[in-house]
Scaffold this motif. Structure first.
Motif, PDB file in Angstrom:
ATOM      1  N   ILE A   3       9.645   3.064   6.251  1.00 62.75           N
ATOM      2  CA  ILE A   3       8.897   1.834   6.507  1.00 62.75           C
ATOM      3  C   ILE A   3       8.543   1.792   7.987  1.00 62.75           C
ATOM      4  CG2 ILE A   3       8.903  -0.682   6.398  1.00 62.75           C
ATOM      5  CD1 ILE A   3      10.966  -0.528   4.201  1.00 62.75           C
ATOM      6  N   ARG A   4       7.254   1.825   8.277  1.00 66.41           N
ATOM      7  CA  ARG A   4       6.779   1.710   9.650  1.00 66.41           C
ATOM      8  C   ARG A   4       6.719   0.239  10.052  1.00 66.41           C
ATOM      9  NH1 ARG A   4       6.762   7.013  11.620  1.00 66.41           N
ATOM     10  NH2 ARG A   4       5.565   8.385  10.241  1.00 66.41           N
ATOM     11  N   ASP A   7       3.879  -1.784   8.355  1.00 63.07           N
ATOM     12  CA  ASP A   7       3.815  -2.071   6.923  1.00 63.07           C
ATOM     13  C   ASP A   7       5.104  -2.661   6.365  1.00 63.07           C
ATOM     14  OD1 ASP A   7       3.714   1.501   6.180  1.00 63.07           O
ATOM     15  OD2 ASP A   7       5.405   0.236   6.740  1.00 63.07           O
ATOM     16  N   THR A  91      -4.572   8.924   1.801  1.00 63.38           N
ATOM     17  CA  THR A  91      -3.297   8.209   1.796  1.00 63.38           C
ATOM     18  C   THR A  91      -3.166   7.438   0.494  1.00 63.38           C
ATOM     19  OG1 THR A  91      -1.832   6.807   3.142  1.00 63.38           O
ATOM     20  CG2 THR A  91      -4.104   6.047   2.848  1.00 63.38           C
ATOM     21  N   TYR A  93      -2.138   3.624  -1.078  1.00 61.50           N
ATOM     22  CA  TYR A  93      -1.859   2.208  -0.868  1.00 61.50           C
ATOM     23  C   TYR A  93      -0.875   1.760  -1.945  1.00 61.50           C
ATOM     24  CZ  TYR A  93      -6.129   2.110   2.012  1.00 61.50           C
ATOM     25  OH  TYR A  93      -7.083   2.342   2.970  1.00 61.50           O
ATOM     26  N   LYS A 159       7.971  -2.791   1.608  1.00 57.78           N
ATOM     27  CA  LYS A 159       6.888  -2.059   2.260  1.00 57.78           C
ATOM     28  C   LYS A 159       5.554  -2.427   1.616  1.00 57.78           C
ATOM     29  CE  LYS A 159       5.465   2.658   3.491  1.00 57.78           C
ATOM     30  NZ  LYS A 159       5.954   4.039   3.657  1.00 57.78           N
ATOM     31  N   LYS A 161       1.946  -1.009   2.160  1.00 62.07           N
ATOM     32  CA  LYS A 161       1.242   0.090   2.829  1.00 62.07           C
ATOM     33  C   LYS A 161      -0.257  -0.006   2.542  1.00 62.07           C
ATOM     34  CE  LYS A 161       1.500   5.155   3.381  1.00 62.07           C
ATOM     35  NZ  LYS A 161       0.181   5.578   2.877  1.00 62.07           N
ATOM     36  N   ASP A 163      -2.833   0.331   5.306  1.00 54.90           N
ATOM     37  CA  ASP A 163      -3.578   0.729   6.509  1.00 54.90           C
ATOM     38  C   ASP A 163      -3.587  -0.340   7.590  1.00 54.90           C
ATOM     39  OD1 ASP A 163      -4.264   3.388   6.464  1.00 54.90           O
ATOM     40  OD2 ASP A 163      -6.153   3.089   5.399  1.00 54.90           O
TER      41      ASP A 163
END
Length: 211
Positions: A3-4, A7, A91, A93, A159, A161, A163
């Motif tokens: 997990i960034r 996001d 990527t 989503y 999370k 995700k 972008d």
């Protein structure tokens, strides 16, 4: 699950997203090999998750050996090809919430009846008079065929995700692409993308995607 910072979902966000979602993948540690994975309905109530499975399910053997389990719910996913993105890198989503829990097996008739009745209240509210009573027909005699599980939540990982690391213009353009493509899952993914864009102060278009 990686997990960034861009996001990560907070508690209010993942609780709002989970509202109406009550089916996930339960994972336990199999002492004889790989993990045991069980798709299942569940009932989330605060920091507690309730569910039941057939008594012969191998997950119970795994839980007796190691009560640490994980329940994952993933939805609103779509593939974003590299042609949509300035980096040319494709990527995925998706939204995913994972609960790390400690599991307790419930095998007493009264305990199992309570789990089933709470699930009935949630999943089948149109029949409030249907009750599971130990020893009474039609459901009481069937209780021996199931076991309940009470999961105490230790940690939640959420999370979203979509972008969020990109400039808002590029993220909005990805939403337009999802609307244009209209593949299965694109409308739901676009809804989440635009919601996240709105949190960043972007100007999302709110009408549903058509395809």
């Amino acid at each position: 699950m990686l997990i960034r910072s861009w996001d990560r979902g907070d508690e209010q966000e993942w609780r709002d997203w989970l509202a109406g979602r009550d089916f996930g993948l339960l994972s336990a540690n199999n002492p004889d090999g790989g993990p045991v994975l069980v798709p299942t309905h569940f009932l989330l109530d605060g920091a507690e998750i309730l569910l039941h499975l057939a008594a012969p399910n191998p997950l119970f053997t795994a839980v007796r050996a190691d009560p640490r389990v994980t329940l994952a719910v993933t939805d609103d996913y779509a593939f974003a090809p590299g042609t949509w993105r300035a980096s040319a890198t494709p990527t995925s989503y998706y939204a995913s919430v994972q609960f790390d829990c400690t599991a307790e097996i419930l095998d007493g008739p009264a305990e199992k009846a309570e789990v089933l009745n709470r699930q009935l209240d949630h999943f089948q509210p149109e029949t409030p008079d249907v009750r599971v009573v130990p020893g009474e027909k039609p459901y009481g005699p069937m209780l021996s065929g199931i076991r309940g599980l009470r999961l105490t939540v230790r940690q939640v990982r959420a999370k979203f995700k979509y972008d969020d690391k990109l400039p808002v213009e590029q993220q909005a353009a990805a939403g337009d692409r999802l609307a244009e493509r209209g593949a299965p899952g694109d409308a739901a993914a676009r809804e989440q993308l635009l919601r996240r864009l709105g949190r960043r102060g972007g100007c999302p278009v709110t009408e549903p995607a058509r395809g």
